[in-house]
Scaffold this motif. Structure first.
Motif, PDB file in Angstrom:
ATOM      1  N   SER A   4      38.608  45.129  34.564  1.00 20.69           N
ATOM      2  CA  SER A   4      37.283  44.928  35.149  1.00 20.69           C
ATOM      3  C   SER A   4      36.969  43.461  35.438  1.00 20.69           C
ATOM      4  N   ALA A   5      37.996  42.596  35.377  1.00 18.83           N
ATOM      5  CA  ALA A   5      37.756  41.150  35.492  1.00 18.83           C
ATOM      6  C   ALA A   5      37.046  40.783  36.795  1.00 18.83           C
ATOM      7  N   ASN A   6      37.469  41.343  37.908  1.00 18.28           N
ATOM      8  CA  ASN A   6      36.862  40.983  39.184  1.00 18.28           C
ATOM      9  C   ASN A   6      35.377  41.319  39.212  1.00 18.28           C
ATOM     10  N   THR A   7      35.041  42.498  38.705  1.00 21.91           N
ATOM     11  CA  THR A   7      33.631  42.908  38.652  1.00 21.91           C
ATOM     12  C   THR A   7      32.828  41.970  37.764  1.00 21.91           C
ATOM     13  N   LEU A   8      33.415  41.604  36.622  1.00 14.81           N
ATOM     14  CA  LEU A   8      32.725  40.725  35.675  1.00 14.81           C
ATOM     15  C   LEU A   8      32.501  39.341  36.281  1.00 14.81           C
ATOM     16  N   LEU A   9      33.493  38.824  36.972  1.00 21.30           N
ATOM     17  CA  LEU A   9      33.385  37.490  37.556  1.00 21.30           C
ATOM     18  C   LEU A   9      32.384  37.462  38.713  1.00 21.30           C
ATOM     19  N   LYS A  10      32.346  38.532  39.495  1.00 17.92           N
ATOM     20  CA  LYS A  10      31.341  38.616  40.551  1.00 17.92           C
ATOM     21  C   LYS A  10      29.944  38.628  39.952  1.00 17.92           C
ATOM     22  N   ALA A  11      29.785  39.390  38.858  1.00 17.45           N
ATOM     23  CA  ALA A  11      28.482  39.466  38.191  1.00 17.45           C
ATOM     24  C   ALA A  11      28.091  38.108  37.619  1.00 17.45           C
ATOM     25  N   GLU A  12      29.070  37.380  37.055  1.00 19.66           N
ATOM     26  CA  GLU A  12      28.790  36.046  36.521  1.00 19.66           C
ATOM     27  C   GLU A  12      28.257  35.128  37.612  1.00 19.66           C
ATOM     28  N   SER A  13      28.900  35.147  38.758  1.00 18.90           N
ATOM     29  CA  SER A  13      28.469  34.311  39.874  1.00 18.90           C
ATOM     30  C   SER A  13      27.060  34.665  40.321  1.00 18.90           C
ATOM     31  N   GLN A  14      26.753  35.949  40.372  1.00 18.13           N
ATOM     32  CA  GLN A  14      25.424  36.400  40.795  1.00 18.13           C
ATOM     33  C   GLN A  14      24.350  36.003  39.789  1.00 18.13           C
ATOM     34  N   HIS A  15      24.653  36.198  38.510  1.00 15.27           N
ATOM     35  CA  HIS A  15      23.664  35.878  37.476  1.00 15.27           C
ATOM     36  C   HIS A  15      23.383  34.373  37.418  1.00 15.27           C
ATOM     37  N   LEU A  16      24.439  33.579  37.461  1.00 14.35           N
ATOM     38  CA  LEU A  16      24.233  32.127  37.436  1.00 14.35           C
ATOM     39  C   LEU A  16      23.500  31.653  38.690  1.00 14.35           C
ATOM     40  N   GLY A  17      23.819  32.258  39.826  1.00 12.92           N
ATOM     41  CA  GLY A  17      23.107  31.914  41.050  1.00 12.92           C
ATOM     42  C   GLY A  17      21.620  32.179  40.929  1.00 12.92           C
ATOM     43  N   LYS A  18      21.285  33.304  40.330  1.00 14.47           N
ATOM     44  CA  LYS A  18      19.879  33.664  40.133  1.00 14.47           C
ATOM     45  C   LYS A  18      19.185  32.674  39.196  1.00 14.47           C
ATOM     46  N   LEU A  19      19.852  32.334  38.093  1.00 12.86           N
ATOM     47  CA  LEU A  19      19.261  31.417  37.111  1.00 12.86           C
ATOM     48  C   LEU A  19      19.042  30.026  37.700  1.00 12.86           C
ATOM     49  N   LEU A  20      20.018  29.535  38.443  1.00 19.29           N
ATOM     50  CA  LEU A  20      19.907  28.190  39.012  1.00 19.29           C
ATOM     51  C   LEU A  20      18.903  28.154  40.160  1.00 19.29           C
ATOM     52  N   GLU A  21      18.821  29.229  40.922  1.00 17.03           N
ATOM     53  CA  GLU A  21      17.873  29.274  42.036  1.00 17.03           C
ATOM     54  C   GLU A  21      16.427  29.243  41.540  1.00 17.03           C
TER      55      GLU A  21
END
Length: 228
Positions: A4-21
């Motif tokens: 599930s690494a790809n799914t997890l890494l995509k989610a990480e990018s989305q979550h961090l993007g949301k937090l930083l935005e």
């Protein structure tokens, strides 16, 4: 290394993007890794998601700190470390996100300015959703709601943050016992975060931070910088 690494890494990018935005005043970004680039790496027929982050000099994981201070840090250092962790997860919770892996390899300290970085957001989920993946070696750290695959919330991160504090204090993670050098008032305060029942744990990291600050003023007086 997991299916599930790809799914997890995509989610990480989305979550961090949301937090930083949402951090328009740039108050909380200093607690987060700095994304540089996300891309897909082709290894034969296998395509792997990659998230790259800026390197920040002078930071050390709690694992490294524990190796260098096996008998534990003194209480004043425990104070600022817990403060910073509560600040970081409190911000994530205000954005509807549970980090889900507030663990020694993911919490980094910068002794020079008492900085903290909270890494590895691949485990993060939205509040009131179950975690999809937890580090195998760290299962003993987790509260029941995670192990039973129940929805997680702010109380889950707060529980793990309390475990981290016992860890760098040189305490026992099985019994939640603290070294005698740590004031009893501090240990009693942190133990409230470790109840088995979720409903008995503090729910708001920022409210908990205010209460902790009040306790620290009673114990140590006005805040002052203590070199680590």
């Amino acid at each position: 290394r997991v299916l599930s690494a790809n799914t997890l890494l995509k989610a990480e990018s989305q979550h961090l993007g949301k937090l930083l935005e949402r951090d328009r005043d740039e108050v909380y970004g200093k607690y987060l890794p700095t994304p540089m680039e996300s891309f897909v790496y082709a290894d034969g027929k296998v395509r792997k998601e990659v998230n790259s982050f800026a390197y920040h000099d002078g930071f050390y994981t709690l694992e490294a700190v524990r190796r260098w201070h096996p008998s534990g840090l003194e209480p004043r250092h425990l104070a600022w470390i817990f403060n910073r962790i509560l600040t970081a997860i409190g911000y994530a919770h205000s954005c509807g996100i549970v980090h889900g892996a507030v663990l020694p390899p993911h919490v980094m300290l910068r002794p020079e300015n008492h900085g903290v970085l909270l890494l590895d957001w691949i485990h993060a989920v939205e509040i009131d959703k179950p975690m999809t993946f937890i580090p195998t070696l760290c299962k003993p750290w987790y509260p029941e709601e995670v192990l039973k695959k129940q929805p997680v919330s702010s109380v889950t991160d707060i529980y793990l943050a309390a475990k981290c504090l016992i860890y760098v204090a040189g305490g026992d993670l099985v019994t939640n016992e603290w070294p005698k050098a740590v004031p009893l008032e501090m240990t009693r305060f942190v133990r409230t975060c470790l109840f088995t029942a979720e409903r008995m744990r503090p729910r708001n990291a920022w409210d908990l931070l205010e209460e902790f600050d009040e306790l620290l003023r009673r114990l140590f007086g006005p805040p002052r910088f203590v070199k680590l």
